[in-house]
Design a protein around this motif. Structure first.
Motif, PDB file in Angstrom:
ATOM      1  N   VAL A  87     -65.420 -35.781 -94.880  1.00  0.00           N
ATOM      2  CA  VAL A  87     -66.611 -35.253 -95.555  1.00  0.00           C
ATOM      3  C   VAL A  87     -66.933 -36.117 -96.774  1.00  0.00           C
ATOM      4  N   LEU A  88     -65.909 -36.511 -97.534  1.00  0.00           N
ATOM      5  CA  LEU A  88     -66.118 -37.372 -98.694  1.00  0.00           C
ATOM      6  C   LEU A  88     -66.713 -38.712 -98.276  1.00  0.00           C
ATOM      7  N   SER A  91     -70.366 -38.274 -97.243  1.00  0.00           N
ATOM      8  CA  SER A  91     -71.247 -38.030 -98.388  1.00  0.00           C
ATOM      9  C   SER A  91     -71.407 -39.275 -99.253  1.00  0.00           C
ATOM     10  N   THR A  94     -73.712 -41.660 -97.233  1.00  0.00           N
ATOM     11  CA  THR A  94     -75.083 -41.149 -97.214  1.00  0.00           C
ATOM     12  C   THR A  94     -75.751 -41.335 -98.573  1.00  0.00           C
ATOM     13  N   SER A  95     -75.052 -40.963 -99.650  1.00  0.00           N
ATOM     14  CA  SER A  95     -75.654 -41.091-100.978  1.00  0.00           C
ATOM     15  C   SER A  95     -75.880 -42.549-101.350  1.00  0.00           C
TER      16      SER A  95
END
Length: 120
Positions: A87-88, A91, A94-95
């Motif tokens: 998940v990290l 994210s 994506t960011s």
């Protein structure tokens, strides 16, 4: 002497940001609000103050030191990083991509405006 005055200005804007957040209850850290206020002041002044530039340069020299606490936190909570690693990673990727896209879009628009092109 300009460095000391510049540091005082930076601290003053941080204090103003803290006061703004305290008075208004904005869901924003005080230093971030102060940084926004400083940015607005610089935009209104249309440039970097000659007293602020040496202080900013001096602070930028020590910027890597600010990453040490974050690295220690990651090491202290390695089990959480392992549990949520995917998940990290998603994210962060994506960011990063969204930030790159937004930066490119802003720069493209700014260059078009600077060249006198259309404003699309």
């Amino acid at each position: 002497m300009p460095t000391l005055i510049g540091l005082c200005l930076i601290i003053l804007f941080q204090l103003l940001g803290e006061a703004l957040v305290h008075v208004t209850g904005l869901p924003l850290p005080g230093p971030v609000a102060g940084m926004i206020l400083l940015l607005l002041a610089l935009l209104l002044k249309r440039g970097l103050d000659h007293t602020l530039a040496p202080a900013a340069t001096a602070l930028l020299r020590y910027l890597p030191l600010l990453f040490v606490p974050a690295a220690v936190g990651v090491i202290n909570h390695a089990s959480l990083v392992q549990e949520n690693g995917l998940v990290l990673l998603i994210s962060i990727l994506t960011s990063t991509l969204v930030t790159l896209w937004a930066s490119a879009a802003v720069m493209n628009r700014w260059l078009k405006r600077k060249e006198g092109g259309n404003h699309e």
